[in-house]
Each structure stands twice: as C-alpha cells, then as structure tokens.
Design a protein around this motif. Sequence first.
Motif, PDB file in Angstrom:
ATOM      1  N   MET A 134       0.832  -1.204   0.000  1.00 21.30           N
ATOM      2  CA  MET A 134       0.000   0.000   0.000  1.00 21.30           C
ATOM      3  C   MET A 134       0.868   1.257   0.000  1.00 21.30           C
ATOM      4  N   TYR A 135       1.982   1.217   0.738  1.00 19.57           N
ATOM      5  CA  TYR A 135       2.896   2.369   0.787  1.00 19.57           C
ATOM      6  C   TYR A 135       3.503   2.630  -0.590  1.00 19.57           C
ATOM      7  N   HIS A 136       4.014   1.594  -1.232  1.00 25.85           N
ATOM      8  CA  HIS A 136       4.671   1.790  -2.533  1.00 25.85           C
ATOM      9  C   HIS A 136       3.653   2.042  -3.651  1.00 25.85           C
ATOM     10  N   ALA A 147      15.462   7.512   0.659  1.00 26.49           N
ATOM     11  CA  ALA A 147      14.484   7.266   1.724  1.00 26.49           C
ATOM     12  C   ALA A 147      13.848   8.573   2.183  1.00 26.49           C
ATOM     13  N   GLU A 148      14.647   9.607   2.290  1.00 21.68           N
ATOM     14  CA  GLU A 148      14.135  10.919   2.701  1.00 21.68           C
ATOM     15  C   GLU A 148      13.137  11.453   1.683  1.00 21.68           C
ATOM     16  N   LYS A 149      13.408  11.226   0.397  1.00 26.47           N
ATOM     17  CA  LYS A 149      12.493  11.677  -0.653  1.00 26.47           C
ATOM     18  C   LYS A 149      11.158  10.931  -0.558  1.00 26.47           C
ATOM     19  N   ASN A 159       7.667  12.881   0.212  1.00 25.11           N
ATOM     20  CA  ASN A 159       6.540  12.735  -0.708  1.00 25.11           C
ATOM     21  C   ASN A 159       5.295  12.251   0.025  1.00 25.11           C
ATOM     22  N   PHE A 160       5.496  11.365   1.009  1.00 25.41           N
ATOM     23  CA  PHE A 160       4.354  10.737   1.681  1.00 25.41           C
ATOM     24  C   PHE A 160       3.599  11.716   2.587  1.00 25.41           C
ATOM     25  N   THR A 161       4.210  12.842   2.898  1.00 20.08           N
ATOM     26  CA  THR A 161       3.535  13.816   3.762  1.00 20.08           C
ATOM     27  C   THR A 161       2.287  14.402   3.103  1.00 20.08           C
ATOM     28  N   PHE A 189      -0.122  12.787   1.953  1.00 19.52           N
ATOM     29  CA  PHE A 189      -1.276  11.951   2.276  1.00 19.52           C
ATOM     30  C   PHE A 189      -1.647  12.175   3.738  1.00 19.52           C
ATOM     31  N   SER A 190      -2.724  12.922   3.954  1.00 14.94           N
ATOM     32  CA  SER A 190      -3.074  13.320   5.322  1.00 14.94           C
ATOM     33  C   SER A 190      -3.950  12.305   6.040  1.00 14.94           C
ATOM     34  N   ASN A 191      -4.652  11.453   5.296  1.00 18.81           N
ATOM     35  CA  ASN A 191      -5.611  10.558   5.943  1.00 18.81           C
ATOM     36  C   ASN A 191      -5.268   9.080   5.753  1.00 18.81           C
ATOM     37  N   VAL A 192      -3.967   8.779   5.640  1.00 20.67           N
ATOM     38  CA  VAL A 192      -3.527   7.390   5.520  1.00 20.67           C
ATOM     39  C   VAL A 192      -3.353   6.809   6.921  1.00 20.67           C
ATOM     40  N   PRO A 193      -3.864   5.602   7.181  1.00 13.65           N
ATOM     41  CA  PRO A 193      -3.639   4.978   8.487  1.00 13.65           C
ATOM     42  C   PRO A 193      -2.152   4.980   8.847  1.00 13.65           C
ATOM     43  N   GLN A 194      -1.854   5.308  10.101  1.00 16.27           N
ATOM     44  CA  GLN A 194      -0.474   5.513  10.533  1.00 16.27           C
ATOM     45  C   GLN A 194       0.408   4.285  10.300  1.00 16.27           C
ATOM     46  N   GLU A 195      -0.211   3.091  10.435  1.00 16.82           N
ATOM     47  CA  GLU A 195       0.610   1.876  10.307  1.00 16.82           C
ATOM     48  C   GLU A 195       1.138   1.665   8.893  1.00 16.82           C
ATOM     49  N   ILE A 196       0.478   2.279   7.897  1.00 10.99           N
ATOM     50  CA  ILE A 196       0.960   2.131   6.521  1.00 10.99           C
ATOM     51  C   ILE A 196       2.339   2.769   6.395  1.00 10.99           C
ATOM     52  N   GLU A 197       2.492   3.977   6.936  1.00 11.21           N
ATOM     53  CA  GLU A 197       3.799   4.634   6.880  1.00 11.21           C
ATOM     54  C   GLU A 197       4.795   3.972   7.825  1.00 11.21           C
ATOM     55  N   GLN A 198       4.345   3.593   9.001  1.00 10.55           N
ATOM     56  CA  GLN A 198       5.252   3.000   9.989  1.00 10.55           C
ATOM     57  C   GLN A 198       5.757   1.635   9.557  1.00 10.55           C
ATOM     58  N   LEU A 199       4.865   0.805   9.020  1.00  9.94           N
ATOM     59  CA  LEU A 199       5.230  -0.571   8.647  1.00  9.94           C
ATOM     60  C   LEU A 199       5.641  -0.696   7.182  1.00  9.94           C
TER      61      LEU A 199
END
Length: 529
Positions: free
Chosen positions: A365-367, A503-505, A509-511, A513-523
């Motif tokens: 989902m992240y990629h 990784a920083e890019k 870029n992912f910032t 997305f304001s309403n993505v479940p937190q675990e998507i970015e964390q995991l």
Amino acid sequence: MNSIDLSINLKELLGSHHVYTNLSVSQLVEKVLSRNEGELTSTGAVRATTGKYTGRSPKDKFIVEEASVKDKIAWGSVNQPISVDAFDRLYQKVLNYLQNKNELFVFKGFAGADEKYRLPIQVVNEYAWHNLFAHQLFIRPEDHELESHDSQFTVISAPNFKADPEVDGTKSETFIIISFERKIVLIGGTEYAGEIKKSIFSVMNYVLPEMGILPMHCSANVGMEGDVALFFGLSGTGKTTLSADANRKLIGDDEHGWSNSGVFNIEGGCYAKCADLTREKEPQIFDAIRFGSVLENVILDDQSRVANYDDTSLTENTRAAYPIQAIDNIIQPSVAGHPNTIVFLTADAFGVLPPISKLTKEQAMYHFLSGYTSKLAGTERGVTSPQATFSTCFGSPFLPLPATVYAEMLGKKIDEHNSQVFLVNTGWTGGEYGVGSRMKLSYTRAMVQAALEGELNSIETIKDETFGLDIPLHVPGVPDEVLRPELTWENKEAYKLKANELAEKFKNNFTKFSNVPQEIEQLGGPTVK
C-alpha cells in the motif's frame, strides 16, 4: 443543462444527416485519406500529426463542480474544478460549432471487457482519424450489441474549437472537462488523441470504485495454468516489455479493473510508444502496426512511406494505436481470475533499491501510494543527478477520488486473495546513474519468472536496513550478490548516503497523504539513519 437556453442538444446533433456512426475500419481509412487528415504508411497504417500538442495537457483538465460529486473528488492541481455554468456555456458553444461541420463521426462501444461491469460509451469526433483511434482503442460492439446500445457516457472531441480563457473559464484554448452528472467529456483545442483514451480511464476511475471494483493503471497477463499477474510501473520501467511473455497470454497493456470475479481489461486496444521501435526489440508492437492502426507524429519517408521510428523530430512521444487482436498471444475476451502475483516496477537511478523484494500488505500500500521511479541525469540540461518522480497509484493524472480509496481497495484485495506482491527495480546497480550500470534484462526476467512461478513465496530473505524490504537471498539465474545492492557498490559509505537520500524523498513525498492509516507509513515506509 437547464441553466441555459440550448439552441441545439446532443440528440439533435447526432440525429442529423451528416453524422456517420460506427463506420468500418476501411470506411474510416477512406475518410481519413479523402479529408487529407493523414497518410497511408507502407504497412497500411494511417499516420496523422497532432500539431501544437503532442501529448496530454494536464493543466487544462477540469471536473465540473456538481452537487453530487463535490464532496467526493480530490480537488487540486490534477482535478481542477470548473463551474456548472461555465461548462454549460462551453458545451453549447461546442455543439453549435459541430452542427456546422459537413461530417461528424460517432463510435459506439464499451469500456470494460467484463460484460457485467462494462460502461457503454459513445465518442463524437470532428476528425475521422480520431474516430478510427476510438474504434481501435475501445471495445468494439457486435452487431446485435450495437442495435441495443445505450450510451452511458459521451466523449465530444472538437480539436479545432478553441476556448477563450477569459470568457470560458479555462486556462488556455485547450480543455478536457468531465461532467459526471451530465455524463459528458468535452475536449477541444487539442488534436492529441490520447486525451480521448485517458478521459474515459478517468471516468472509470470514478465509476468502478462505486461498484466495488479497483481500477488500475497496469498491464496484465495470464499463465498456461490460469495464474494472473499484474505489472504496475511508470514510463521507462519495463512494464510493456516484461508483460509481453511468449509463455503467457496478454490480458491488456494499460488499464484494468479488479472485481469480485477477477481482472478485466478496460480497453479493446493498445496505445504503444514507438520511439526507436524495432522488430528485434518489440516484435509484437512492430508487427501490430498494419492496416487500420493509427500512428501519431511518426516521420515517414516521402517516397516509400516507411515509418522512421528513430526520428523523433516532432516529439519523443510518438505513438501507435491498434486493436488488441493485432497481437497473437492474447486471451479473449480480456478477462481472467484474481491476481496471484503483483509486480511494482521502478527504474531506480539512485541504484539503491533491491532488484527484487517481497512486500507485506502495508509495504504494498505504501509503494502503491508512492508510485516511484526516477528521471535520469543527463537527459535534460542542468540535471546532474537522478530526479525522484512519484505518481500516486502509478497513475495520479487519472484519479478523481482520493488516493487512499484506491490504496485501501488494493490492500483489501491482497488480503482476500493472498496475492504476492514484489517490488522490482529495473534501474541501476553497482552505483547510481553515471557510476553503476543498468540492471541486465536477463536478470530481471529471471527474477520476475521466479516470482510468477511461486519460487520466491517461501524462500529465505534478508531485510534491507534502509527500506525494510525483504530481499530473497537466492533467485535462479541471478548471482546472489546482485540481489543485495550494498554488495554491488564499491564505496559502501556512498551507498548508505544515497540510500538515505532516496528514503528521505520517499518520506517527504508521503507527507501529502493526510488521511492514511499511521501503520501504513510505519510498517510500509523506509527509515532514515
């Protein structure tokens, strides 16, 4: 349409004597030639040029801000709003303009190869060659289907009608406007035929999710045992090359839906890039360009009319449109089961992403949301290092709804059908662009083959420290050291710096997305050290 007094409506326009509906390919080719819209090439294809615009005009694309869609659309630079009144006035101007044309051409057909979910459409064209394009790119009806055809969406394309931005509320003379309430796509001021194809894809990206179907910008094929694979990837990642497999049948090369029944092609044709095209490199595409096909902006020899695919003096974006039946190795109808394997393709010019890695659902989902690839250094003046490019869901210009709608649907589908997801880097190894080398196609094919055959489902892996990706330790036909990027770099410190830079890019870029479940970015996302 009630907000203004219409001097002519669409039904009246299409009922007039100068409208030709669903002409055959031969009849359309004759019209193209007699109207001097194009030339016949040595293989029998029609070649046309598109004038000022040789690609899509994303800054001129609008969605009508109607009550029923206002709170659903992801408004912004991709989905720009235009008022109902502005649309109605422009719509009327275009109809009045077309009423005075000697000839108009209409194609009635479908978007969606699965009969349960297909959308009946019609395309109204000022140009015969645009109508030929529509005939080849969409799904053509059988005679009995044409008799009962009831169009649910209409594309009206008037290339020679130019808007007045100050009066019409557009940004330029060009406009591509979707009205979901009126079920109209209005196109003007551009001769580029790709706008017709992609406008319907945008419509399907709105319509299908409401039916519980995930629309996807990807290619798809099916193996001899019915196993289905999807290939997502931006331009230059190898999507067309890798999905064209002699041992697998093509479902489609660009647009698909994933329903509760499986995968289906949205289109009835292919729209292939043909810069530097050769029979040796792309035999399927090369041989498909024959009678009835359409070439855009390709240079021809004046005498022989042989296409010179190496000459990109008009544009790098030369194109060929042809029916999917022009390819031998296809499945008909273009419908198959649920995907066993999903491949995300990226051409990482930083040279730090693994050539293949297994993704968890969260990583998928992240990629998917990230849609990463890279522009190459040296291709533009002043560009001295790789430029990261992110296109949400591998198709951000065509997504009317918030990106999370599509990502959440993908995650659910992966769970339901236990689809295996892989990230494949067809870009650089042993260093970034200019230092390392492009990944060998033979290695990439071996890795994709192993993924498709299930050989990597339970293989031993090692976790990438920066991106958190699970890298297979062994893949048949690929040297073990190639699989781990840090082992291919001579300067290990340079590798770590470049990996952290990419990784920083990703994280920056992912910032958006304001309403993505937190675990998507964390995991699912990388870490920066």
